[in-house]
Enzyme design. Sequence first.
Site, PDB file in Angstrom:
ATOM      1  N   TYR A 141      54.146  51.787   7.870  1.00 30.81           N
ATOM      2  CA  TYR A 141      55.285  52.495   7.270  1.00 30.81           C
ATOM      3  C   TYR A 141      54.950  53.978   7.098  1.00 30.81           C
ATOM      4  CZ  TYR A 141      58.212  54.002   3.279  1.00 30.81           C
ATOM      5  OH  TYR A 141      59.036  54.687   2.434  1.00 30.81           O
ATOM      6  N   ASP A 149      51.252  44.426   0.212  1.00 32.02           N
ATOM      7  CA  ASP A 149      52.618  44.832  -0.114  1.00 32.02           C
ATOM      8  C   ASP A 149      53.552  43.778   0.486  1.00 32.02           C
ATOM      9  OD1 ASP A 149      55.169  45.975  -0.147  1.00 32.02           O
ATOM     10  OD2 ASP A 149      54.388  48.010   0.060  1.00 32.02           O
ATOM     11  N   LYS A 202      64.402  44.838  -1.420  1.00 32.45           N
ATOM     12  CA  LYS A 202      64.805  44.245  -0.144  1.00 32.45           C
ATOM     13  C   LYS A 202      65.349  42.832  -0.320  1.00 32.45           C
ATOM     14  CE  LYS A 202      63.116  47.968   1.689  1.00 32.45           C
ATOM     15  NZ  LYS A 202      62.590  48.626   0.505  1.00 32.45           N
TER      16      LYS A 202
END
Length: 372
Positions: free
Chosen positions: A47, A133, A175
């Site tokens: 990311y 994560d 999310k």
Amino acid sequence: MSEIRGNKVRFDPNKLVLTAGSTAANEILMFCIAEPGEAFLLPAPYYPGFDRDLKWRTGVQIVPIRCSSSNGFRITKSALEEAHERAQKLNLTVKGVLITNPSNPLGTSMTRDELDHLITFAISNHEIHIVSDEIYSGTVFDFPAFLSVAEAAMDRNLQSTDVWRRIHIVYSLSKDLGLPGFRVGAIYSDNESVLAAATKMSSFGLVSSQTQHLLSRILADKEFTRSYMRINKERIKRRKEMLVSGLLGSGIKCLKSNAGLFCWADMRHLLSNATFEAELELWKKILYGVGLNISPGSACHCAEPGWFRICFANMSKGALNLSVKRMKAFVDDFVGGGGQSRNRRQPVCESRMRSLPMWVFQVSFVDREPDR
């Protein structure tokens, strides 16, 4: 968190620290685990925001674990060891490995073999922490099912060992429940020192009482949350299939994925040559000529030029169909023009880009720092 993991992992609320989103959670863990100038290993591509989230205020360095398309960008033991050796040659003390499971940008969940490589690495190196994560864990819509690093460690009966205290999980509702604006994240750890420090540091980014009250009402409605997440996964899967099939009709293949809100598209055949400069040129043509902003692989520190991340879950069905049509027209025009797009919008847009101040490019992913 337990339900998403099939109730195979139980989480003690007393070992949970709430933060203002997962961004704050990851940064807090960097502060807690590493000193300025020390390093974390990250599987690449990763990311792009981690260059900001993990480094800017903490002084922590990132050393990419170079993963290859030859095996679907999976983490291997040799790639992990190579990254560790590279960090040592740079005189960097490696304090941990941070993974995103499922991966952003790949849209794939980690296999048991990959997690076992990481756990074995942490066992062999007694100062290495694992930060997982897992904010996309509730988006897994296809086989294989999501496997948390906590479950993988439990399957190896590591709960009573020191390595268990060096495993930390980051989670968020952004999310899984579509609540990014609520800014609700969490750190879960069995390490008392990390929990104590993280609790104090979370004071700089608290979750408001009003937000906590509203969320407690939402989460208490089990029937709603289960229904929401089931329907959400079904919709994500349909949108992903729409994008993949549409791109395939343009001759663009995507990495096989089972999670996340994006596809990892292979556009190597559209590059003028196999360089990152050619990748950025293609990105500019798509941005200015087609009107679509997709992330080039170099922004994600991919070791191979020509891969792009395409997000599909933040637009309507009509917008997605239009985007696919534009990409097909672009590819047809590009191929028909011998690798040169005949779209006339590009020069105007490039002049707009040149009018931007230099600092914009200094903090953008286009001018990212070179990998270590």
